[in-house]
Design a protein around this motif. Structure first.
Motif, PDB file in Angstrom:
ATOM      1  N   ILE A 166       0.857  -1.182   0.000  1.00 62.70           N
ATOM      2  CA  ILE A 166       0.000   0.000   0.000  1.00 62.70           C
ATOM      3  C   ILE A 166       0.896   1.236   0.000  1.00 62.70           C
ATOM      4  CG2 ILE A 166      -1.791   1.285   1.226  1.00 62.70           C
ATOM      5  CD1 ILE A 166      -2.596  -1.362   2.565  1.00 62.70           C
ATOM      6  N   PRO A 167       1.002   1.934  -1.117  1.00 61.84           N
ATOM      7  CA  PRO A 167       1.893   3.103  -1.169  1.00 61.84           C
ATOM      8  C   PRO A 167       1.279   4.319  -0.499  1.00 61.84           C
ATOM      9  CG  PRO A 167       0.771   2.831  -3.267  1.00 61.84           C
ATOM     10  CD  PRO A 167       0.372   1.654  -2.418  1.00 61.84           C
ATOM     11  N   ALA A 168       2.118   5.310  -0.227  1.00 62.08           N
ATOM     12  CA  ALA A 168       1.671   6.608   0.292  1.00 62.08           C
ATOM     13  C   ALA A 168       1.866   7.650  -0.808  1.00 62.08           C
ATOM     14  CB  ALA A 168       2.475   6.970   1.533  1.00 62.08           C
ATOM     15  N   TRP A 169       1.390   8.855  -0.516  1.00 63.65           N
ATOM     16  CA  TRP A 169       1.519   9.930  -1.502  1.00 63.65           C
ATOM     17  C   TRP A 169       2.247  11.153  -0.950  1.00 63.65           C
ATOM     18  CZ3 TRP A 169      -1.612   6.025  -2.460  1.00 63.65           C
ATOM     19  CH2 TRP A 169      -1.836   5.662  -3.782  1.00 63.65           C
ATOM     20  N   TYR A 170       2.611  11.128   0.338  1.00 65.61           N
ATOM     21  CA  TYR A 170       3.248  12.316   0.907  1.00 65.61           C
ATOM     22  C   TYR A 170       4.645  12.560   0.344  1.00 65.61           C
ATOM     23  CZ  TYR A 170       5.379   8.916   4.169  1.00 65.61           C
ATOM     24  OH  TYR A 170       6.048   7.847   4.723  1.00 65.61           O
ATOM     25  N   HIS A 171       5.236  11.521  -0.303  1.00 65.99           N
ATOM     26  CA  HIS A 171       6.551  11.725  -0.909  1.00 65.99           C
ATOM     27  C   HIS A 171       6.424  12.276  -2.333  1.00 65.99           C
ATOM     28  CE1 HIS A 171       5.205   7.794  -2.214  1.00 65.99           C
ATOM     29  NE2 HIS A 171       6.228   7.639  -3.016  1.00 65.99           N
ATOM     30  N   ASP A 178       7.764   5.267  -8.523  1.00 70.72           N
ATOM     31  CA  ASP A 178       7.878   5.968  -7.246  1.00 70.72           C
ATOM     32  C   ASP A 178       6.973   5.313  -6.204  1.00 70.72           C
ATOM     33  OD1 ASP A 178       9.681   7.762  -8.270  1.00 70.72           O
ATOM     34  OD2 ASP A 178       8.202   9.351  -8.623  1.00 70.72           O
ATOM     35  N   LEU A 179       5.780   4.882  -6.624  1.00 75.58           N
ATOM     36  CA  LEU A 179       4.863   4.208  -5.710  1.00 75.58           C
ATOM     37  C   LEU A 179       5.390   2.831  -5.326  1.00 75.58           C
ATOM     38  CD1 LEU A 179       1.502   5.134  -7.484  1.00 75.58           C
ATOM     39  CD2 LEU A 179       2.425   6.138  -5.390  1.00 75.58           C
ATOM     40  N   VAL A 180       5.961   2.131  -6.304  1.00 76.36           N
ATOM     41  CA  VAL A 180       6.562   0.822  -6.035  1.00 76.36           C
ATOM     42  C   VAL A 180       7.705   0.963  -5.050  1.00 76.36           C
ATOM     43  CG1 VAL A 180       7.903  -1.058  -7.060  1.00 76.36           C
ATOM     44  CG2 VAL A 180       5.877  -0.178  -8.243  1.00 76.36           C
ATOM     45  N   ASP A 181       8.556   1.953  -5.283  1.00 77.87           N
ATOM     46  CA  ASP A 181       9.738   2.138  -4.439  1.00 77.87           C
ATOM     47  C   ASP A 181       9.369   2.459  -2.994  1.00 77.87           C
ATOM     48  OD1 ASP A 181      11.348   1.585  -6.562  1.00 77.87           O
ATOM     49  OD2 ASP A 181      12.083   3.629  -6.855  1.00 77.87           O
ATOM     50  N   PHE A 182       8.243   3.132  -2.790  1.00 79.22           N
ATOM     51  CA  PHE A 182       7.812   3.409  -1.419  1.00 79.22           C
ATOM     52  C   PHE A 182       7.580   2.110  -0.659  1.00 79.22           C
ATOM     53  CE2 PHE A 182       4.656   3.877   1.873  1.00 79.22           C
ATOM     54  CZ  PHE A 182       5.105   4.981   2.576  1.00 79.22           C
ATOM     55  N   PRO A 197      16.184   5.283  -2.664  1.00 77.95           N
ATOM     56  CA  PRO A 197      16.035   6.744  -2.629  1.00 77.95           C
ATOM     57  C   PRO A 197      14.569   7.111  -2.409  1.00 77.95           C
ATOM     58  CG  PRO A 197      16.415   5.983  -4.880  1.00 77.95           C
ATOM     59  CD  PRO A 197      16.617   4.803  -3.988  1.00 77.95           C
ATOM     60  N   LEU A 198      14.265   7.669  -1.254  1.00 80.61           N
ATOM     61  CA  LEU A 198      12.879   7.939  -0.888  1.00 80.61           C
ATOM     62  C   LEU A 198      12.798   9.233  -0.111  1.00 80.61           C
ATOM     63  CD1 LEU A 198       9.912   6.864  -0.690  1.00 80.61           C
ATOM     64  CD2 LEU A 198      10.588   5.851   1.498  1.00 80.61           C
ATOM     65  N   ARG A 199      11.858  10.087  -0.485  1.00 80.76           N
ATOM     66  CA  ARG A 199      11.603  11.308   0.284  1.00 80.76           C
ATOM     67  C   ARG A 199      10.748  10.925   1.478  1.00 80.76           C
ATOM     68  NH1 ARG A 199       7.449  15.096   0.484  1.00 80.76           N
ATOM     69  NH2 ARG A 199       8.094  17.216   1.037  1.00 80.76           N
ATOM     70  N   ARG A 200      11.352  10.855   2.640  1.00 77.61           N
ATOM     71  CA  ARG A 200      10.655  10.427   3.842  1.00 77.61           C
ATOM     72  C   ARG A 200       9.949  11.597   4.513  1.00 77.61           C
ATOM     73  NH1 ARG A 200      12.080   5.242   5.484  1.00 77.61           N
ATOM     74  NH2 ARG A 200      13.790   4.319   4.269  1.00 77.61           N
ATOM     75  N   TRP A 201       8.988  11.242   5.358  1.00 79.06           N
ATOM     76  CA  TRP A 201       8.223  12.252   6.084  1.00 79.06           C
ATOM     77  C   TRP A 201       9.135  13.041   7.026  1.00 79.06           C
ATOM     78  CZ3 TRP A 201       3.376  14.052   5.710  1.00 79.06           C
ATOM     79  CH2 TRP A 201       2.896  14.853   6.770  1.00 79.06           C
TER      80      TRP A 201
END
Length: 202
Positions: A166-171, A178-182, A197-201
């Motif tokens: 279940i991906p998130a969208w805040y990144h 990008d959704l897969v990588d989350f 490489p992920l833009r974390r909260w």
């Protein structure tokens, strides 16, 4: 062998979402990890349907997978036949950093919850549970039936970590990858591995 040099078992079942495993393999090899790869019997068919490519025999898989992920030399990759229950990873005395089953089918969840181990993937997961090692399951199914939820609860109570796909969208994803990588990043977080490489909260 230090924790950093212990192998990581990456197991792939016949659930939809084979791209999750491909991305995980790419990032692990790029980061110089040792990866022990298992594709279940069912995964061979699903891979062909989703990716349009036939998986070759185990003897040539290491080269094949490196080509698929575009990582020619980094890391170490060991490929196993789905029915090779004599492989090292099937033994409790063989140490690993942990095991990720991604994607994980509900059939596999049911077998693991029932303590059944009919092939290498199931046996290796069972070993991780009995040895108290990290086992991460990434189920890819919707909706969950009550049976699915009870089986997942049983495995969570036995020590497995459940990380649904279940991906998130805040990144602020810009692509499907990008959704897969989350999801891949959150699964590997359970092994204290931060290589995606992920833009974390913040």
């Amino acid at each position: 062998m230090s924790g950093a040099s212990l192998p990581i078992v990456l197991a792939v079942t016949g659930a939809s979402g084979q791209i999750y495993a491909l991305q995980a393999l790419k990032y692990l090899l790029q980061s110089e990890y040792i990866v022990e790869l298992i594709f279940s019997k069912g995964a061979y068919t699903v891979w062909r349907e989703e990716m349009g490519v036939k998986i070759p025999a185990v003897a040539t898989q290491a080269e094949f997978w490196r080509q698929q992920v575009g990582v020619e030399t980094a890391g170490k990759l060991i490929c196993h036949h789905w029915n090779d229950v004599g492989a090292g990873i099937a033994s409790g005395s063989y140490r690993t950093r942990g095991m990720v089953v991604m994607p994980c089918s509900m059939g596999t969840v049911a077998k693991l919850a029932g303590g059944m181990s009919g092939d290498l993937l199931e046996r290796t997961a069972d070993v991780h549970l009995k040895e108290g090692r990290r086992l991460v399951l990434v189920p890819r199914e919707t909706p969950f039936s009550l049976i699915h939820l009870r089986n997942l609860t049983t495995l969570a109570e036995a020590g497995a970590r459940i990380v649904p796909a279940i991906p998130a969208w805040y990144h602020q994803p810009q692509s499907v990858l990008d959704l897969v990588d989350f999801v891949v990043a959150r699964a590997l977080d359970q092994l204290d591995i931060d290589c995606v490489p992920l833009r974390r909260w913040r």
